[in-house]
Scaffold this motif. Structure first.
Motif, PDB file in Angstrom:
ATOM      1  N   ILE A   8       0.844  -1.208   0.000  1.00 47.69           N
ATOM      2  CA  ILE A   8       0.000   0.000   0.000  1.00 47.69           C
ATOM      3  C   ILE A   8       0.878   1.256   0.000  1.00 47.69           C
ATOM      4  CG2 ILE A   8      -1.697   1.319   1.320  1.00 47.69           C
ATOM      5  CD1 ILE A   8      -2.791  -1.368   2.332  1.00 47.69           C
ATOM      6  N   ALA A   9       1.977   1.231   0.725  1.00 50.83           N
ATOM      7  CA  ALA A   9       2.885   2.386   0.755  1.00 50.83           C
ATOM      8  C   ALA A   9       3.474   2.636  -0.632  1.00 50.83           C
ATOM      9  CB  ALA A   9       3.999   2.169   1.771  1.00 50.83           C
ATOM     10  N   ASN A  10       3.915   1.572  -1.286  1.00 45.53           N
ATOM     11  CA  ASN A  10       4.456   1.730  -2.648  1.00 45.53           C
ATOM     12  C   ASN A  10       3.407   2.281  -3.605  1.00 45.53           C
ATOM     13  OD1 ASN A  10       7.156   0.910  -2.330  1.00 45.53           O
ATOM     14  ND2 ASN A  10       6.552  -1.232  -2.369  1.00 45.53           N
ATOM     15  N   ASP A  11       2.192   1.741  -3.529  1.00 40.73           N
ATOM     16  CA  ASP A  11       1.115   2.196  -4.416  1.00 40.73           C
ATOM     17  C   ASP A  11       0.746   3.653  -4.150  1.00 40.73           C
ATOM     18  OD1 ASP A  11       1.076  -0.342  -5.514  1.00 40.73           O
ATOM     19  OD2 ASP A  11      -0.746  -0.972  -4.455  1.00 40.73           O
ATOM     20  N   SER A  12       0.590   4.009  -2.872  1.00 38.37           N
ATOM     21  CA  SER A  12       0.200   5.386  -2.552  1.00 38.37           C
ATOM     22  C   SER A  12       1.329   6.370  -2.879  1.00 38.37           C
ATOM     23  CB  SER A  12      -0.246   5.507  -1.095  1.00 38.37           C
ATOM     24  OG  SER A  12       0.745   5.087  -0.204  1.00 38.37           O
ATOM     25  N   TYR A  13       2.579   5.943  -2.725  1.00 38.18           N
ATOM     26  CA  TYR A  13       3.731   6.773  -3.095  1.00 38.18           C
ATOM     27  C   TYR A  13       3.699   7.068  -4.598  1.00 38.18           C
ATOM     28  CZ  TYR A  13       8.678   8.098  -3.616  1.00 38.18           C
ATOM     29  OH  TYR A  13       9.844   8.756  -3.896  1.00 38.18           O
ATOM     30  N   GLU A  14       3.499   6.043  -5.398  1.00 37.31           N
ATOM     31  CA  GLU A  14       3.435   6.217  -6.854  1.00 37.31           C
ATOM     32  C   GLU A  14       2.247   7.087  -7.261  1.00 37.31           C
ATOM     33  OE1 GLU A  14       3.548   2.347  -8.685  1.00 37.31           O
ATOM     34  OE2 GLU A  14       5.477   1.886  -7.762  1.00 37.31           O
ATOM     35  N   ASP A  15       1.105   6.922  -6.588  1.00 33.76           N
ATOM     36  CA  ASP A  15      -0.071   7.746  -6.886  1.00 33.76           C
ATOM     37  C   ASP A  15       0.216   9.223  -6.632  1.00 33.76           C
ATOM     38  OD1 ASP A  15      -1.498   5.472  -7.563  1.00 33.76           O
ATOM     39  OD2 ASP A  15      -2.618   5.391  -5.665  1.00 33.76           O
ATOM     40  N   ILE A  16       0.901   9.506  -5.546  1.00 38.24           N
ATOM     41  CA  ILE A  16       1.205  10.900  -5.212  1.00 38.24           C
ATOM     42  C   ILE A  16       2.208  11.478  -6.215  1.00 38.24           C
ATOM     43  CG2 ILE A  16       2.304  12.386  -3.490  1.00 38.24           C
ATOM     44  CD1 ILE A  16       0.867  10.547  -1.386  1.00 38.24           C
ATOM     45  N   ILE A  17       3.212  10.698  -6.593  1.00 35.42           N
ATOM     46  CA  ILE A  17       4.173  11.159  -7.602  1.00 35.42           C
ATOM     47  C   ILE A  17       3.444  11.446  -8.915  1.00 35.42           C
ATOM     48  CG2 ILE A  17       6.138  10.460  -9.043  1.00 35.42           C
ATOM     49  CD1 ILE A  17       7.043  11.140  -6.258  1.00 35.42           C
ATOM     50  N   GLU A  18       2.543  10.570  -9.298  1.00 37.12           N
ATOM     51  CA  GLU A  18       1.775  10.764 -10.543  1.00 37.12           C
ATOM     52  C   GLU A  18       0.931  12.035 -10.456  1.00 37.12           C
ATOM     53  OE1 GLU A  18      -1.788   8.531 -12.981  1.00 37.12           O
ATOM     54  OE2 GLU A  18      -0.365   7.303 -11.858  1.00 37.12           O
ATOM     55  N   PHE A  19       0.259  12.234  -9.329  1.00 38.29           N
ATOM     56  CA  PHE A  19      -0.552  13.433  -9.134  1.00 38.29           C
ATOM     57  C   PHE A  19       0.316  14.689  -9.229  1.00 38.29           C
ATOM     58  CE2 PHE A  19      -1.980  16.738  -6.177  1.00 38.29           C
ATOM     59  CZ  PHE A  19      -3.208  17.070  -6.747  1.00 38.29           C
ATOM     60  N   LEU A  20       1.455  14.676  -8.550  1.00 37.50           N
ATOM     61  CA  LEU A  20       2.346  15.836  -8.582  1.00 37.50           C
ATOM     62  C   LEU A  20       2.861  16.117  -9.989  1.00 37.50           C
ATOM     63  CD1 LEU A  20       4.450  15.283  -5.328  1.00 37.50           C
ATOM     64  CD2 LEU A  20       2.659  16.987  -5.705  1.00 37.50           C
ATOM     65  N   SER A  21       3.145  15.066 -10.736  1.00 37.83           N
ATOM     66  CA  SER A  21       3.669  15.268 -12.094  1.00 37.83           C
ATOM     67  C   SER A  21       2.618  15.864 -13.027  1.00 37.83           C
ATOM     68  CB  SER A  21       4.207  13.954 -12.660  1.00 37.83           C
ATOM     69  OG  SER A  21       3.165  13.038 -12.888  1.00 37.83           O
ATOM     70  N   LYS A  22       1.345  15.631 -12.728  1.00 39.68           N
ATOM     71  CA  LYS A  22       0.269  16.168 -13.567  1.00 39.68           C
ATOM     72  C   LYS A  22      -0.132  17.589 -13.181  1.00 39.68           C
ATOM     73  CE  LYS A  22      -1.881  11.764 -14.694  1.00 39.68           C
ATOM     74  NZ  LYS A  22      -3.064  10.919 -14.511  1.00 39.68           N
ATOM     75  N   THR A  23      -0.026  17.899 -11.890  1.00 42.85           N
ATOM     76  CA  THR A  23      -0.582  19.173 -11.433  1.00 42.85           C
ATOM     77  C   THR A  23       0.443  20.173 -10.908  1.00 42.85           C
ATOM     78  OG1 THR A  23      -1.004  18.215  -9.257  1.00 42.85           O
ATOM     79  CG2 THR A  23      -2.799  18.140 -10.839  1.00 42.85           C
ATOM     80  N   TRP A  24       1.646  19.734 -10.570  1.00 41.85           N
ATOM     81  CA  TRP A  24       2.636  20.617 -10.009  1.00 41.85           C
ATOM     82  C   TRP A  24       3.910  20.573 -10.833  1.00 41.85           C
ATOM     83  CZ3 TRP A  24       1.126  23.952  -6.357  1.00 41.85           C
ATOM     84  CH2 TRP A  24      -0.060  23.660  -5.666  1.00 41.85           C
ATOM     85  N   THR A  25       4.946  21.163 -10.316  1.00 41.84           N
ATOM     86  CA  THR A  25       6.216  21.238 -11.046  1.00 41.84           C
ATOM     87  C   THR A  25       7.176  20.142 -10.583  1.00 41.84           C
ATOM     88  OG1 THR A  25       7.245  22.686  -9.415  1.00 41.84           O
ATOM     89  CG2 THR A  25       5.978  23.752 -11.182  1.00 41.84           C
ATOM     90  N   GLU A  26       8.266  20.026 -11.292  1.00 41.55           N
ATOM     91  CA  GLU A  26       9.318  19.071 -10.927  1.00 41.55           C
ATOM     92  C   GLU A  26       9.866  19.388  -9.531  1.00 41.55           C
ATOM     93  OE1 GLU A  26      11.461  15.716 -11.520  1.00 41.55           O
ATOM     94  OE2 GLU A  26      10.102  16.530 -13.035  1.00 41.55           O
ATOM     95  N   LYS A  27       9.859  20.662  -9.177  1.00 43.30           N
ATOM     96  CA  LYS A  27      10.346  21.075  -7.855  1.00 43.30           C
ATOM     97  C   LYS A  27       9.511  20.440  -6.745  1.00 43.30           C
ATOM     98  CE  LYS A  27      11.268  25.097  -5.014  1.00 43.30           C
ATOM     99  NZ  LYS A  27      11.144  26.544  -4.875  1.00 43.30           N
TER     100      LYS A  27
END
Length: 100
Positions: A8-27
């Motif tokens: 679950i930690a791996n899945d939720s980590y990847e979900d958050i990275i995906e969300f950030l890559s779509k809505t925020w910056t690389e920073k």
């Protein structure tokens, strides 16, 4: 100290990275990843009690500009499990479901 990520930690980590890559910056992604790395390092050093207590063996830390909470549990004297990452903008009742 050994630190292990749950499925679950791996899945939720990847979900958050995906969300950030779509809505925020690389920073923002870098800040998030650096925060996770820092906390894992501190946990490996045995600094479990440094973080906010959720229950007897479960603690959490705010990361990624305080939008995500990372939950972890002391499984034994030598191991800490990262349980999951929780986006704080979600329904807080979902935390109870994830902790079961």
């Amino acid at each position: 100290m050994r630190v292990v990520f749950s499925k679950i930690a791996n899945d939720s980590y990847e979900d958050i990275i995906e969300f950030l890559s779509k809505t925020w910056t690389e920073k923002e992604i870098t800040v998030f990843v650096n925060d996770v790395t820092l906390i894992v390092s501190k946990l490996k050093e045995g600094k479990f009690n440094l973080y906010q207590k959720y229950s007897k063996d479960i603690r959490s830390a705010l990361i990624g500009r305080k939008h995500v909470r990372m939950y972890f549990k002391r499984e034994s004297k030598n191991q800490i499990n990262i349980l999951f990452f929780f986006d704080m903008r979600q329904n807080p009742q979902k935390i109870f479901e994830l902790l079961k």
